[in-house]
Design a protein around this motif. Structure first.
Motif, PDB file in Angstrom:
ATOM      1  N   MET A   1       0.856  -0.966   0.039  1.00  0.00           N
ATOM      2  CA  MET A   1       0.021  -0.066  -0.018  1.00  0.00           C
ATOM      3  C   MET A   1       0.810   1.174  -0.034  1.00  0.00           C
ATOM      4  SD  MET A   1      -3.434   0.625   2.301  1.00  0.00           S
ATOM      5  CE  MET A   1      -4.113  -0.775   1.789  1.00  0.00           C
ATOM      6  N   LYS A   2       0.364   2.201  -1.019  1.00  0.00           N
ATOM      7  CA  LYS A   2       1.509   3.300  -1.004  1.00  0.00           C
ATOM      8  C   LYS A   2       1.310   4.381  -0.268  1.00  0.00           C
ATOM      9  CE  LYS A   2       2.254   2.499  -5.948  1.00  0.00           C
ATOM     10  NZ  LYS A   2       2.367   3.098  -7.301  1.00  0.00           N
ATOM     11  N   ARG A   3      -0.201   4.559   0.302  1.00  0.00           N
ATOM     12  CA  ARG A   3      -0.656   5.714   1.141  1.00  0.00           C
ATOM     13  C   ARG A   3      -2.171   5.474   1.829  1.00  0.00           C
ATOM     14  NH1 ARG A   3      -1.218   6.787  -4.019  1.00  0.00           N
ATOM     15  NH2 ARG A   3      -3.082   7.704  -4.819  1.00  0.00           N
ATOM     16  N   VAL A   4      -2.155   6.078   2.872  1.00  0.00           N
ATOM     17  CA  VAL A   4      -3.365   6.084   3.832  1.00  0.00           C
ATOM     18  C   VAL A   4      -3.700   7.600   4.058  1.00  0.00           C
ATOM     19  CG1 VAL A   4      -4.533   5.367   5.883  1.00  0.00           C
ATOM     20  CG2 VAL A   4      -2.729   3.684   4.863  1.00  0.00           C
ATOM     21  N   TYR A   5      -4.958   7.784   3.761  1.00  0.00           N
ATOM     22  CA  TYR A   5      -5.553   9.184   4.177  1.00  0.00           C
ATOM     23  C   TYR A   5      -6.202   9.086   5.435  1.00  0.00           C
ATOM     24  CZ  TYR A   5      -5.333  10.377  -0.916  1.00  0.00           C
ATOM     25  OH  TYR A   5      -4.572  10.713  -2.055  1.00  0.00           O
ATOM     26  N   LEU A   6      -6.051   9.923   6.116  1.00  0.00           N
ATOM     27  CA  LEU A   6      -6.552  10.164   7.560  1.00  0.00           C
ATOM     28  C   LEU A   6      -7.172  11.524   7.736  1.00  0.00           C
ATOM     29  CD1 LEU A   6      -6.598   8.894  10.470  1.00  0.00           C
ATOM     30  CD2 LEU A   6      -4.302   9.878  11.108  1.00  0.00           C
ATOM     31  N   GLU A   7      -8.312  11.364   8.090  1.00  0.00           N
ATOM     32  CA  GLU A   7      -9.235  12.624   8.353  1.00  0.00           C
ATOM     33  C   GLU A   7      -9.182  12.973   9.704  1.00  0.00           C
ATOM     34  OE1 GLU A   7     -13.412  14.166   6.426  1.00  0.00           O
ATOM     35  OE2 GLU A   7     -13.566  12.306   7.878  1.00  0.00           O
ATOM     36  N   ILE A   8      -8.391  13.918  10.155  1.00  0.00           N
ATOM     37  CA  ILE A   8      -8.462  14.248  11.694  1.00  0.00           C
ATOM     38  C   ILE A   8      -9.767  15.106  12.004  1.00  0.00           C
ATOM     39  CG2 ILE A   8      -5.943  13.759  11.619  1.00  0.00           C
ATOM     40  CD1 ILE A   8      -5.328  16.740  11.556  1.00  0.00           C
ATOM     41  N   THR A   9     -10.138  15.737  11.064  1.00  0.00           N
ATOM     42  CA  THR A   9     -11.343  16.748  11.309  1.00  0.00           C
ATOM     43  C   THR A   9     -12.213  16.783  10.135  1.00  0.00           C
ATOM     44  OG1 THR A   9     -12.060  18.854  12.132  1.00  0.00           O
ATOM     45  CG2 THR A   9     -10.167  18.817  10.868  1.00  0.00           C
ATOM     46  N   ASP A  10     -13.538  16.936  10.300  1.00  0.00           N
ATOM     47  CA  ASP A  10     -14.426  17.353   9.031  1.00  0.00           C
ATOM     48  C   ASP A  10     -14.640  18.729   9.170  1.00  0.00           C
ATOM     49  OD1 ASP A  10     -16.299  16.865  11.030  1.00  0.00           O
ATOM     50  OD2 ASP A  10     -17.582  15.835  10.030  1.00  0.00           O
ATOM     51  N   ALA A  11     -14.049  19.420  10.067  1.00  0.00           N
ATOM     52  CA  ALA A  11     -14.604  21.051  10.172  1.00  0.00           C
ATOM     53  C   ALA A  11     -13.610  21.841   9.300  1.00  0.00           C
ATOM     54  CB  ALA A  11     -14.099  21.508  11.566  1.00  0.00           C
ATOM     55  N   CYS A  12     -14.128  22.998   8.670  1.00  0.00           N
ATOM     56  CA  CYS A  12     -13.482  23.750   7.781  1.00  0.00           C
ATOM     57  C   CYS A  12     -13.661  25.042   7.910  1.00  0.00           C
ATOM     58  CB  CYS A  12     -13.774  23.165   6.315  1.00  0.00           C
ATOM     59  SG  CYS A  12     -12.878  24.122   5.009  1.00  0.00           S
ATOM     60  N   ASN A  13     -13.023  26.097   7.717  1.00  0.00           N
ATOM     61  CA  ASN A  13     -13.123  27.522   7.763  1.00  0.00           C
ATOM     62  C   ASN A  13     -13.520  28.140   6.695  1.00  0.00           C
ATOM     63  OD1 ASN A  13     -10.806  26.969   6.638  1.00  0.00           O
ATOM     64  ND2 ASN A  13      -9.187  28.022   7.939  1.00  0.00           N
ATOM     65  N   LEU A  14     -13.880  27.335   5.645  1.00  0.00           N
ATOM     66  CA  LEU A  14     -14.339  27.915   4.362  1.00  0.00           C
ATOM     67  C   LEU A  14     -15.499  27.036   3.858  1.00  0.00           C
ATOM     68  CD1 LEU A  14     -11.321  28.601   2.105  1.00  0.00           C
ATOM     69  CD2 LEU A  14     -12.521  30.066   3.466  1.00  0.00           C
ATOM     70  N   ASN A  15     -16.237  27.623   2.883  1.00  0.00           N
ATOM     71  CA  ASN A  15     -17.658  26.939   2.424  1.00  0.00           C
ATOM     72  C   ASN A  15     -17.526  26.941   0.870  1.00  0.00           C
ATOM     73  OD1 ASN A  15     -20.073  25.515   2.424  1.00  0.00           O
ATOM     74  ND2 ASN A  15     -21.132  27.631   2.661  1.00  0.00           N
ATOM     75  N   CYS A  16     -16.504  26.161   0.428  1.00  0.00           N
ATOM     76  CA  CYS A  16     -16.369  26.120  -1.009  1.00  0.00           C
ATOM     77  C   CYS A  16     -17.399  25.613  -1.838  1.00  0.00           C
ATOM     78  CB  CYS A  16     -15.151  25.446  -1.369  1.00  0.00           C
ATOM     79  SG  CYS A  16     -13.518  25.995  -0.505  1.00  0.00           S
ATOM     80  N   PRO A  17     -18.105  26.008  -2.984  1.00  0.00           N
ATOM     81  CA  PRO A  17     -19.187  25.431  -3.550  1.00  0.00           C
ATOM     82  C   PRO A  17     -18.985  24.156  -4.400  1.00  0.00           C
ATOM     83  CG  PRO A  17     -18.234  27.363  -4.937  1.00  0.00           C
ATOM     84  CD  PRO A  17     -17.433  27.165  -3.508  1.00  0.00           C
ATOM     85  N   PHE A  18     -17.636  23.701  -4.372  1.00  0.00           N
ATOM     86  CA  PHE A  18     -17.458  22.792  -5.103  1.00  0.00           C
ATOM     87  C   PHE A  18     -17.141  21.509  -4.245  1.00  0.00           C
ATOM     88  CE2 PHE A  18     -13.324  24.833  -4.332  1.00  0.00           C
ATOM     89  CZ  PHE A  18     -12.642  23.747  -3.379  1.00  0.00           C
ATOM     90  N   CYS A  19     -17.174  21.556  -2.854  1.00  0.00           N
ATOM     91  CA  CYS A  19     -17.264  21.007  -1.897  1.00  0.00           C
ATOM     92  C   CYS A  19     -18.763  20.401  -1.515  1.00  0.00           C
ATOM     93  CB  CYS A  19     -16.398  21.166  -0.526  1.00  0.00           C
ATOM     94  SG  CYS A  19     -16.088  19.884   0.707  1.00  0.00           S
ATOM     95  N   THR A  20     -19.488  19.273  -1.890  1.00  0.00           N
ATOM     96  CA  THR A  20     -20.685  19.113  -1.822  1.00  0.00           C
ATOM     97  C   THR A  20     -21.024  18.634  -0.652  1.00  0.00           C
ATOM     98  OG1 THR A  20     -20.547  17.077  -2.924  1.00  0.00           O
ATOM     99  CG2 THR A  20     -20.984  18.853  -4.121  1.00  0.00           C
ATOM    100  N   TYR A  21     -20.177  17.981   0.346  1.00  0.00           N
ATOM    101  CA  TYR A  21     -20.391  17.354   1.689  1.00  0.00           C
ATOM    102  C   TYR A  21     -20.527  18.566   2.678  1.00  0.00           C
ATOM    103  CZ  TYR A  21     -19.627  12.942  -0.435  1.00  0.00           C
ATOM    104  OH  TYR A  21     -19.840  11.530  -1.092  1.00  0.00           O
ATOM    105  N   PRO A  22     -21.369  18.528   3.497  1.00  0.00           N
ATOM    106  CA  PRO A  22     -21.652  19.468   4.599  1.00  0.00           C
ATOM    107  C   PRO A  22     -20.534  19.417   5.585  1.00  0.00           C
ATOM    108  CG  PRO A  22     -23.084  17.675   5.011  1.00  0.00           C
ATOM    109  CD  PRO A  22     -22.500  17.384   3.571  1.00  0.00           C
ATOM    110  N   LYS A  23     -20.098  20.423   5.919  1.00  0.00           N
ATOM    111  CA  LYS A  23     -18.966  20.694   6.865  1.00  0.00           C
ATOM    112  C   LYS A  23     -19.490  20.129   8.310  1.00  0.00           C
ATOM    113  CE  LYS A  23     -18.704  25.063   6.523  1.00  0.00           C
ATOM    114  NZ  LYS A  23     -18.198  26.530   6.807  1.00  0.00           N
TER     115      LYS A  23
END
Length: 269
Positions: A1-23
């Motif tokens: 396996m080459k890499r593992v993605y780890l999401e340490i938070t789903d909070a964001c300080n922006l609200n980009c229109p291309f990101c369709t998932y809610p913060k």
């Protein structure tokens, strides 16, 4: 396996229109992060702190960097860059291999001169780290971002590389242009049951709820293969559900409804 993605938070300080998932407003506990890193280390040495969310918002971010340093892990960090000025020693960490700044995230956002000055300082003092400035959907960028691109081109020149859309500014520093992609959704149009994908084979992802999935484009864990609060990663990666997915992907077949509706993977066909 080459890499593992780890999401340490789903909070964001922006609200980009291309990101369709809610913060969200969830932050993975530091002890769980360290435990997950130790388990990941058994299978690969490369971690991406990225799925959704802005990783620099995590209150223990500096602790995470020091832990990765201690474990001699390699890190790719993806950030919108808003908080980079608060971490002036970021590039000095031994774990950091690449910093990707999603410049398109501040499109039509009122950012001050400090934002661009911070990027300039990173470019000038790269400390031998790879830096990639990402500009998606170039045609829709506002005047401020277009002016900054002109500033970069005038100062460094854009030198084409072998990677499509990528231009070298100087050693270790690149500008990357790409089209926006559509996040796969269960109600998205059907794409195909066959094709190529790096999911399961080269990567897996762990979201903020500790769900292990086949790739970084499944933050809702439709294709969950287990939860790290319930099972060790070694057990999850030896399970029938993962091995069946792995076999399918190697044969370029997709039984998952989400995968059948993912247009991003067509880039690999």
């Amino acid at each position: 396996m080459k890499r593992v993605y780890l999401e340490i938070t789903d909070a964001c300080n922006l609200n980009c229109p291309f990101c369709t998932y809610p913060k969200g407003n969830r932050f993975m506990d530091l002890r769980d992060i360290e435990d997950h890193i130790l388990q990941i280390k058994e299978f690969c040495s490369y971690i991406y702190l990225h799925i959704l969310g802005e990783p620099l918002l995590h209150p223990g971010f500096e602790n995470i960097l020091h832990f990765l340093d201690e474990q001699k892990m390699s890190l790719q960090l993806v950030s919108n860059g808003i908080l980079l000025s608060e971490y002036p020693d970021l590039l000095k960490h031994g774990c950091l291999r690449k910093l990707s700044v999603s410049m398109h995230s501040v499109n039509h956002v009122q950012v001050g001169d400090e934002y661009f000055e911070t990027i300039d300082r990173l470019i000038e003092n790269d400390h031998g780290k790879n830096i990639e400035l990402r500009f998606y959907d170039r045609e829709s960028l506002d005047d401020r971002l277009l002016d900054y691109l002109k500033h970069l081109e005038k100062r460094y020149g854009f030198h084409e590389t072998s990677k499509k859309g990528s231009y070298r500014l100087k050693k270790h520093v690149y500008v990357y242009f790409s089209e926006l992609f559509q996040w796969p959704e269960m109600d998205a149009p059907f794409v195909s049951e066959q094709g190529s994908c790096h999911g399961a084979i080269d990567m897996i992802a762990i979201n903020v709820d500790h769900e292990v999935t086949l790739c970084c484009l499944d933050p809702k864990a439709y294709n969950s293969i287990g939860n790290l609060k319930e099972k060790d990663l070694s057990e999850i990666l030896s399970s029938d559900i993962y091995l069946n997915y792995l076999n399918e992907f190697k044969q370029h077949r997709f039984s998952s409804q989400l995968c059948q509706r993912c247009s991003y993977r067509t880039r690999f066909d």
